[in-house]
Motif scaffolding. Structure first.
Motif, PDB file in Angstrom:
ATOM      1  N   LYS A  51      -9.396  -0.607   9.497  1.00 37.47           N
ATOM      2  CA  LYS A  51      -8.489  -1.511   8.778  1.00 37.47           C
ATOM      3  C   LYS A  51      -7.294  -0.764   8.187  1.00 37.47           C
ATOM      4  CE  LYS A  51     -11.790  -2.720   6.043  1.00 37.47           C
ATOM      5  NZ  LYS A  51     -12.836  -1.899   6.675  1.00 37.47           N
ATOM      6  N   SER A  52      -7.559   0.362   7.554  1.00 37.66           N
ATOM      7  CA  SER A  52      -6.472   1.136   6.943  1.00 37.66           C
ATOM      8  C   SER A  52      -5.505   1.634   8.008  1.00 37.66           C
ATOM      9  CB  SER A  52      -7.034   2.325   6.157  1.00 37.66           C
ATOM     10  OG  SER A  52      -7.806   1.888   5.066  1.00 37.66           O
ATOM     11  N   ARG A  53      -6.054   2.118   9.112  1.00 36.64           N
ATOM     12  CA  ARG A  53      -5.204   2.622  10.194  1.00 36.64           C
ATOM     13  C   ARG A  53      -4.310   1.512  10.731  1.00 36.64           C
ATOM     14  NH1 ARG A  53      -7.350   5.306  15.923  1.00 36.64           N
ATOM     15  NH2 ARG A  53      -5.277   5.661  16.850  1.00 36.64           N
ATOM     16  N   LEU A  54      -4.876   0.339  10.950  1.00 39.20           N
ATOM     17  CA  LEU A  54      -4.082  -0.762  11.497  1.00 39.20           C
ATOM     18  C   LEU A  54      -3.013  -1.206  10.511  1.00 39.20           C
ATOM     19  CD1 LEU A  54      -3.456  -2.820  13.658  1.00 39.20           C
ATOM     20  CD2 LEU A  54      -5.252  -4.303  12.697  1.00 39.20           C
ATOM     21  N   SER A  55      -3.367  -1.281   9.230  1.00 35.62           N
ATOM     22  CA  SER A  55      -2.379  -1.718   8.240  1.00 35.62           C
ATOM     23  C   SER A  55      -1.188  -0.766   8.203  1.00 35.62           C
ATOM     24  CB  SER A  55      -3.029  -1.824   6.854  1.00 35.62           C
ATOM     25  OG  SER A  55      -3.425  -0.551   6.363  1.00 35.62           O
ATOM     26  N   ILE A  56      -1.457   0.523   8.288  1.00 32.71           N
ATOM     27  CA  ILE A  56      -0.368   1.506   8.272  1.00 32.71           C
ATOM     28  C   ILE A  56       0.426   1.443   9.575  1.00 32.71           C
ATOM     29  CG2 ILE A  56       0.152   3.984   8.231  1.00 32.71           C
ATOM     30  CD1 ILE A  56      -2.328   4.272   6.380  1.00 32.71           C
ATOM     31  N   ILE A  66       1.471  -2.145   1.525  1.00 35.72           N
ATOM     32  CA  ILE A  66       0.041  -2.427   1.688  1.00 35.72           C
ATOM     33  C   ILE A  66      -0.636  -2.590   0.331  1.00 35.72           C
ATOM     34  CG2 ILE A  66      -2.143  -1.499   2.570  1.00 35.72           C
ATOM     35  CD1 ILE A  66      -0.403  -0.016   4.704  1.00 35.72           C
ATOM     36  N   ILE A  67      -1.495  -3.601   0.254  1.00 31.36           N
ATOM     37  CA  ILE A  67      -2.306  -3.840  -0.941  1.00 31.36           C
ATOM     38  C   ILE A  67      -3.761  -3.573  -0.585  1.00 31.36           C
ATOM     39  CG2 ILE A  67      -3.026  -5.526  -2.670  1.00 31.36           C
ATOM     40  CD1 ILE A  67      -0.392  -7.013  -2.131  1.00 31.36           C
ATOM     41  N   ASN A  68      -4.363  -2.601  -1.245  1.00 33.93           N
ATOM     42  CA  ASN A  68      -5.754  -2.262  -0.977  1.00 33.93           C
ATOM     43  C   ASN A  68      -6.691  -3.354  -1.488  1.00 33.93           C
ATOM     44  OD1 ASN A  68      -8.268  -0.667  -0.677  1.00 33.93           O
ATOM     45  ND2 ASN A  68      -8.134  -0.518  -2.906  1.00 33.93           N
ATOM     46  N   CYS A  69      -7.638  -3.752  -0.622  1.00 36.79           N
ATOM     47  CA  CYS A  69      -8.663  -4.704  -1.029  1.00 36.79           C
ATOM     48  C   CYS A  69     -10.053  -4.136  -0.755  1.00 36.79           C
ATOM     49  CB  CYS A  69      -8.484  -6.047  -0.332  1.00 36.79           C
ATOM     50  SG  CYS A  69      -9.638  -7.315  -0.946  1.00 36.79           S
ATOM     51  N   ASP A  70     -10.219  -2.868  -1.034  1.00 39.26           N
ATOM     52  CA  ASP A  70     -11.541  -2.243  -1.049  1.00 39.26           C
ATOM     53  C   ASP A  70     -11.831  -1.938  -2.518  1.00 39.26           C
ATOM     54  OD1 ASP A  70     -13.543  -0.146  -1.206  1.00 39.26           O
ATOM     55  OD2 ASP A  70     -13.318   0.066   0.966  1.00 39.26           O
ATOM     56  N   GLU A  88      -1.001  12.056   3.317  1.00 39.16           N
ATOM     57  CA  GLU A  88      -0.416  12.272   4.647  1.00 39.16           C
ATOM     58  C   GLU A  88      -0.670  11.073   5.556  1.00 39.16           C
ATOM     59  OE1 GLU A  88      -0.688  15.459   8.388  1.00 39.16           O
ATOM     60  OE2 GLU A  88      -1.869  15.778   6.563  1.00 39.16           O
ATOM     61  N   GLU A  89      -1.875  10.508   5.457  1.00 39.22           N
ATOM     62  CA  GLU A  89      -2.239   9.378   6.320  1.00 39.22           C
ATOM     63  C   GLU A  89      -1.462   8.105   5.987  1.00 39.22           C
ATOM     64  OE1 GLU A  89      -6.921  10.467   7.357  1.00 39.22           O
ATOM     65  OE2 GLU A  89      -6.411   9.422   5.495  1.00 39.22           O
ATOM     66  N   THR A  90      -0.962   7.984   4.755  1.00 38.15           N
ATOM     67  CA  THR A  90      -0.200   6.783   4.395  1.00 38.15           C
ATOM     68  C   THR A  90       1.142   6.710   5.099  1.00 38.15           C
ATOM     69  OG1 THR A  90       0.884   7.821   2.485  1.00 38.15           O
ATOM     70  CG2 THR A  90      -1.249   6.763   2.091  1.00 38.15           C
ATOM     71  N   ARG A  91       1.617   7.843   5.619  1.00 33.41           N
ATOM     72  CA  ARG A  91       2.907   7.904   6.316  1.00 33.41           C
ATOM     73  C   ARG A  91       4.048   7.331   5.462  1.00 33.41           C
ATOM     74  NH1 ARG A  91       1.727   5.569  12.232  1.00 33.41           N
ATOM     75  NH2 ARG A  91      -0.392   5.131  11.554  1.00 33.41           N
ATOM     76  N   ASN A  92       3.946   7.589   4.165  1.00 40.87           N
ATOM     77  CA  ASN A  92       4.967   7.180   3.194  1.00 40.87           C
ATOM     78  C   ASN A  92       5.081   5.671   3.028  1.00 40.87           C
ATOM     79  OD1 ASN A  92       5.838   9.860   2.555  1.00 40.87           O
ATOM     80  ND2 ASN A  92       7.039   9.906   4.432  1.00 40.87           N
ATOM     81  N   ILE A  93       4.087   4.935   3.498  1.00 38.13           N
ATOM     82  CA  ILE A  93       4.061   3.488   3.270  1.00 38.13           C
ATOM     83  C   ILE A  93       3.528   3.238   1.858  1.00 38.13           C
ATOM     84  CG2 ILE A  93       3.140   1.273   4.019  1.00 38.13           C
ATOM     85  CD1 ILE A  93       5.021   2.566   6.042  1.00 38.13           C
ATOM     86  N   PRO A  94       4.246   2.496   1.011  1.00 34.41           N
ATOM     87  CA  PRO A  94       3.756   2.232  -0.348  1.00 34.41           C
ATOM     88  C   PRO A  94       2.409   1.507  -0.330  1.00 34.41           C
ATOM     89  CG  PRO A  94       6.076   1.652  -0.154  1.00 34.41           C
ATOM     90  CD  PRO A  94       5.599   1.944   1.230  1.00 34.41           C
ATOM     91  N   ALA A 133      -5.296  -5.244   2.925  1.00 36.08           N
ATOM     92  CA  ALA A 133      -6.267  -4.636   3.837  1.00 36.08           C
ATOM     93  C   ALA A 133      -7.474  -4.135   3.068  1.00 36.08           C
ATOM     94  CB  ALA A 133      -5.626  -3.480   4.611  1.00 36.08           C
ATOM     95  N   GLY A 134      -8.658  -4.463   3.552  1.00 35.36           N
ATOM     96  CA  GLY A 134      -9.859  -3.954   2.904  1.00 35.36           C
ATOM     97  C   GLY A 134     -11.114  -4.705   3.309  1.00 35.36           C
ATOM     98  N   GLY A 135     -12.237  -4.125   2.951  1.00 34.76           N
ATOM     99  CA  GLY A 135     -13.509  -4.691   3.362  1.00 34.76           C
ATOM    100  C   GLY A 135     -14.219  -5.513   2.312  1.00 34.76           C
TER     101      GLY A 135
END
Length: 327
Positions: A51-56, A66-70, A88-94, A133-135
């Motif tokens: 989910k996190s990968r797809l959202s980014i 992106i709004i975390n829903c975990d 690093e994985e966020t790729r500078n996406i807020p 995005a979240g589980g």
């Protein structure tokens, strides 16, 4: 016939607006209802499905935040144990609602609804697309049905469900626990171990924390030999794997209930084959089976027939496409 008479005969009211809505008039409530809603994308799925990968990935193709829903990743700390994405994985996406809650506080569904609604309003005022995005599917359901903030009446939501066959997912989740242990999960949990702690609130509810309680309590005991300690540690790790797999099954059941019982329109993306590949082949399958179809779904949701979108977002999309073409 004089010109003035002709003009009087030709000039007729183009629109008669009254509050009654009868006899060809337009109801003001109907007029307000025709105003297009802001768009929100919601990415759902069991733990470990990407989910996190797809959202980014989507946020690099559409101007989005992106709004975390975990609910566990909302807490500060335990980055390895909660499998938080790295800077690093966020790729500078807020990212919003990620690692902001005190570890000992209780982060409820009501808390999430209030904070997520505020984040969505903030993101849309900047002409950006909110991606939730979240589980924690209970929290997502609570947000969509939130009467206080009237979320459903304010926003048009597109739900993308990343699904993976449970046997394949269970295998992946178990291997992921081994990787987390190699990265230092046991040491991370040990550093916050408190024999008086309450495992029913805060970050200590996270899978990977209570399972090690017995091991930490006897770790320095002289009454147990090293072999016994290793067995207890192995048992704790096995419990983390088992509970993670149970969580995945429970989350999948919850999503199926939202789809089949509650009637949510979910776009199901089958990512099973991605998890059966490795390395470059897995990345290629991800692009083909997950990212590609999801991007088409979002694009149609934003710009497809019958849909309207905030002009600022449309302009941001055009600018993003121009930059991509230059690259």
């Amino acid at each position: 016939m004089s010109t003035s008479i002709m003009c009087k005969q030709m000039i007729k009211p183009l629109l008669n607006i009254t509050s009654g809505g009868v006899g060809g008039t337009l109801n003001l409530q109907l007029l307000r209802a025709q105003k297009p809603k802001e768009k929100v994308v919601v990415i759902m799925g069991a733990t470990g499905t990407g989910k996190s990968r797809l959202s980014i990935d989507l946020a690099t193709r559409f101007p989005a935040e992106i709004i975390n829903c975990d609910k566990i990743q909302a807490y500060r700390g335990l980055e390895i144990t909660t499998n938080k994405i790295t800077d690093e994985e966020t790729r500078n996406i807020p990212h919003h609602l990620l690692g902001i809650i005190h570890p000992n506080e209780d982060f409820t569904a009501n808390n999430f609804c209030s904070m997520a609604s505020t984040a969505v309003r903030s993101i849309t005022t900047r002409s950006m697309l909110p991606i939730i995005a979240g589980g924690s599917n209970n929290y997502i359901e609570a947000l969509i049905s939130d009467q206080e903030n009237q979320f459903h009446s304010k926003y048009d939501c597109c739900f993308i469900w990343v699904d993976v066959s449970l046997p394949v997912l269970h295998s992946f989740v178990s291997k992921r626990v081994d990787t987390m242990v190699e990265k230092g999960m046991v040491e991370e949990v040990r550093n916050m171990f408190d024999p008086r702690a309450d495992y029913s609130i805060g970050i200590r509810r996270a899978i990977g924390v209570p399972e090690f309680d017995t091991y930490f309590r006897m770790e320095h005991s002289l009454d147990h030999d090293e072999e016994t300690k290793i067995k207890i540690l192995d048992k704790a790790i096995a419990n983390v794997k088992s509970n993670s797999c149970k969580l995945a099954s429970h989350q999948t059941d919850k999503i199926n209930r939202l789809k089949n019982v509650i009637g949510w329109k979910l776009h199901r993306i089958d990512a099973t084959n991605v998890f059966m590949k490795k390395g470059i082949e897995a990345d290629e399958e991800w692009d083909k089976l997950v990212l590609g179809p999801s991007s088409m779904i979002v694009r149609k949701f934003l710009f497809g027939s019958g849909y309207m979108v905030h002009p600022g977002l449309r302009q941001a999309m055009a600018a993003a496409r121009s930059v991509e073409m230059v690259k």
